[in-house]
Design a protein around this motif. Structure first.
Motif, mmCIF file in Angstrom:
data_model
loop_
_atom_site.group_PDB
_atom_site.id
_atom_site.type_symbol
_atom_site.label_atom_id
_atom_site.label_comp_id
_atom_site.label_asym_id
_atom_site.label_seq_id
_atom_site.Cartn_x
_atom_site.Cartn_y
_atom_site.Cartn_z
ATOM 1 N N ALA A 90 -9.768 -22.066 7.094
ATOM 2 C CA ALA A 90 -11.119 -23.400 7.510
ATOM 3 C C ALA A 90 -10.297 -24.554 7.736
ATOM 4 O O ALA A 90 -9.306 -24.850 6.914
ATOM 5 N N ILE A 138 -6.306 -28.846 7.012
ATOM 6 C CA ILE A 138 -6.974 -27.279 5.901
ATOM 7 C C ILE A 138 -6.309 -27.555 4.508
ATOM 8 O O ILE A 138 -6.619 -26.884 3.951
ATOM 9 N N ARG A 170 4.383 -19.759 -0.313
ATOM 10 C CA ARG A 170 4.679 -20.098 -1.881
ATOM 11 C C ARG A 170 3.831 -21.360 -2.266
ATOM 12 O O ARG A 170 3.484 -21.270 -3.483
ATOM 13 N N THR A 198 0.801 -22.209 -0.965
ATOM 14 C CA THR A 198 -0.654 -21.279 -1.265
ATOM 15 C C THR A 198 -1.035 -20.325 -2.527
ATOM 16 O O THR A 198 -1.965 -21.166 -2.643
ATOM 17 N N SER A 256 8.617 -17.413 0.731
ATOM 18 C CA SER A 256 9.890 -18.371 0.466
ATOM 19 C C SER A 256 11.164 -18.093 0.538
ATOM 20 O O SER A 256 11.428 -17.101 0.069
ATOM 21 N N ARG A 257 11.886 -18.853 0.690
ATOM 22 C CA ARG A 257 13.217 -18.425 0.915
ATOM 23 C C ARG A 257 13.764 -19.276 0.079
ATOM 24 O O ARG A 257 14.953 -19.045 -0.405
ATOM 25 N N SER A 290 -0.094 -24.130 6.613
ATOM 26 C CA SER A 290 0.897 -24.970 7.842
ATOM 27 C C SER A 290 1.542 -23.852 8.605
ATOM 28 O O SER A 290 2.031 -23.362 9.422
ATOM 29 N N GLU A 322 4.229 -19.973 12.693
ATOM 30 C CA GLU A 322 5.033 -18.524 12.830
ATOM 31 C C GLU A 322 3.919 -17.677 13.499
ATOM 32 O O GLU A 322 4.053 -16.534 15.144
HETATM 33 N N1 LIG Z 1 -7.838 -24.463 4.490
HETATM 34 C C1 LIG Z 1 -7.238 -23.208 4.661
HETATM 35 O O1 LIG Z 1 -8.124 -22.385 4.665
HETATM 36 C C2 LIG Z 1 -6.026 -23.236 3.432
HETATM 37 C C3 LIG Z 1 -5.244 -21.685 3.657
HETATM 38 C C4 LIG Z 1 -3.710 -21.490 2.991
HETATM 39 C C5 LIG Z 1 -3.552 -23.044 2.490
HETATM 40 N N2 LIG Z 1 -4.412 -24.257 2.516
HETATM 41 C C6 LIG Z 1 -3.649 -25.269 1.823
HETATM 42 O O2 LIG Z 1 -2.685 -25.677 2.792
HETATM 43 C C7 LIG Z 1 -1.605 -26.560 1.505
HETATM 44 C C8 LIG Z 1 -0.570 -24.842 1.024
HETATM 45 O O3 LIG Z 1 -0.334 -24.546 2.928
HETATM 46 P P1 LIG Z 1 1.435 -25.735 2.893
HETATM 47 O O4 LIG Z 1 1.156 -25.355 4.943
HETATM 48 O O5 LIG Z 1 1.573 -27.202 2.618
HETATM 49 O O6 LIG Z 1 2.411 -24.322 2.499
HETATM 50 P P2 LIG Z 1 2.216 -23.543 2.586
HETATM 51 O O7 LIG Z 1 2.848 -22.744 3.972
HETATM 52 O O8 LIG Z 1 1.113 -22.603 2.001
HETATM 53 O O9 LIG Z 1 4.187 -22.980 1.526
HETATM 54 C C9 LIG Z 1 5.589 -23.765 1.978
HETATM 55 C C10 LIG Z 1 6.213 -22.952 1.489
HETATM 56 O O10 LIG Z 1 5.775 -21.130 1.766
HETATM 57 C C11 LIG Z 1 7.007 -20.723 1.919
HETATM 58 N N3 LIG Z 1 7.667 -20.199 2.982
HETATM 59 C C12 LIG Z 1 7.019 -20.785 5.245
HETATM 60 N N4 LIG Z 1 7.008 -19.627 5.803
HETATM 61 C C13 LIG Z 1 8.120 -19.575 5.333
HETATM 62 C C14 LIG Z 1 8.742 -18.124 5.974
HETATM 63 N N5 LIG Z 1 8.375 -18.115 7.347
HETATM 64 N N6 LIG Z 1 9.765 -17.825 5.128
HETATM 65 C C15 LIG Z 1 9.930 -17.532 3.707
HETATM 66 N N7 LIG Z 1 9.271 -18.906 3.469
HETATM 67 C C16 LIG Z 1 8.058 -19.529 4.230
HETATM 68 C C17 LIG Z 1 8.153 -21.789 1.524
HETATM 69 O O11 LIG Z 1 8.909 -21.560 0.543
HETATM 70 P P3 LIG Z 1 10.410 -22.279 -0.226
HETATM 71 O O12 LIG Z 1 9.981 -23.472 -0.208
HETATM 72 O O13 LIG Z 1 10.193 -21.549 -2.120
HETATM 73 O O14 LIG Z 1 11.005 -21.394 0.584
HETATM 74 C C18 LIG Z 1 7.790 -22.787 2.319
HETATM 75 O O15 LIG Z 1 7.981 -24.689 1.415
HETATM 76 C C19 LIG Z 1 -2.759 -26.655 0.309
HETATM 77 O O16 LIG Z 1 -3.500 -27.754 0.456
HETATM 78 C C20 LIG Z 1 -3.401 -25.726 0.903
HETATM 79 O O17 LIG Z 1 -4.666 -25.584 -0.681
HETATM 80 C C21 LIG Z 1 -5.823 -24.494 3.043
#
Ligand SMILES: NC(=O)c1ccc[n+]([C@@H]2O[C@H](COP(=O)([O-])OP(=O)(O)OC[C@H]3O[C@@H](n4cnc5c(N)ncnc54)[C@H](OP(=O)(O)O)[C@@H]3O)[C@@H](O)[C@H]2O)c1
Length: 190
Positions: free
Chosen positions: A10, A17, A57, A59, A79-80, A121, A126
């Motif tokens: 969304a 997001i 992680r 999310t 998570s890495r 994000s 990816e």
């Molecule tokens: N509006 C929506 O539909 C929606 C959907 C989802 C999330 N959100 C919001 O988005 C925010 C969270 O998202 P974000 O982008 O900040 O973080 P995220 O992608 O959920 O998490 C980032 C972490 O995930 C791990 N990661 C991500 N891609 C990876 C990959 N390809 N391989 C291995 N590990 C990977 C890493 O963890 P490590 O640091 O442990 O390695 C990275 O630091 C929150 O505010 C949430 O509420 C909104």
């Protein structure tokens, strides 16, 4: 095995997001939108199987603890850094391809139906750059909120907007004074 990769997200008008680890419209609670997310990600097309949700992680930790893991779905956290799945998660993968490979292991191959990528994000980025057949289920929230996390642009030469999709409500929705609409994009096969 080749599968359709479904992403569901969304977004605000500026493609935001998230904000401070939560949804940008967190205080407004879009309950019907949340129910839509649950229904789409939870409903398998093959009886007796379960869908998979793959998420980063942050999310995972943005989901209230009492709602983790997302029920009736196999929860995979990326998570890495982590060495074992966070409490409640079913599986941990060090990268996206490993997460997909997990689905073909003897343990999961007979259980898994649809694959849903639920953020954040970099995970969306990816998938949007992958070669697989993909669908993007996008809720366009038609009001701006403060955001610090963004969805990459949806490239119209890669994704086409579908005129409709089974189970996806049409037209403008309204909840708590916030307008939004559901869209579904599909990757263009070349
Ligand atoms: N509006 C929506 O539909 C929606 C959907 C989802 C999330 N959100 C919001 O988005 C925010 C969270 O998202 P974000 O982008 O900040 O973080 P995220 O992608 O959920 O998490 C980032 C972490 O995930 C791990 N990661 C991500 N891609 C990876 C990959 N390809 N391989 C291995 N590990 C990977 C890493 O963890 P490590 O640091 O442990 O390695 C990275 O630091 C929150 O505010 C949430 O509420 C909104």
């Amino acid at each position: 095995m080749s599968r359709i990769l479904n992403s569901i997200v969304a977004v605000c008008p500026d493609m935001g997001i998230g904000n401070k680890g939560q949804l940008p419209w967190h205080s407004k609670r879009l309950n019907n939108e949340l129910r839509y997310f649950q229904r789409m990600t939870m409903t398998p097309s093959i009886e007796g199987r379960q869908n998979v949700v793959i998420m980063g992680r942050s999310t995972w930790f943005s989901i209230p603890a009492q709602n983790r893991p997302l029920k009736n779905r196999i929860n995979i956290v990326l998570s890495r850094q982590l060495k074992e799945p966070p409490e409640g998660a079913h599986h941990l993968a060090p990268d996206f391809s490993s997460a997909l490979r997990l689905l073909d292991t003897a343990d999961l191959a007979e259980q898994v139906d649809q694959v849903w990528i639920i953020g954040g994000s970099s995970v969306f980025k990816e998938v949007m750059e992958a070669q697989d057949q993909r669908r993007l289920f996008v809720t366009q929230v038609l009001q701006q909120f403060d955001c610090d996390t963004f969805l990459p642009p949806i490239n119209p030469s890669i994704f086409r907007l579908l005129p409709g999709f089974p189970g996806v409500p049409e037209g403008i929705q309204e909840e708590n004074g916030i307008l939004y609409k559901y869209e579904v994009y599909e990757s263009i096969q070349t």
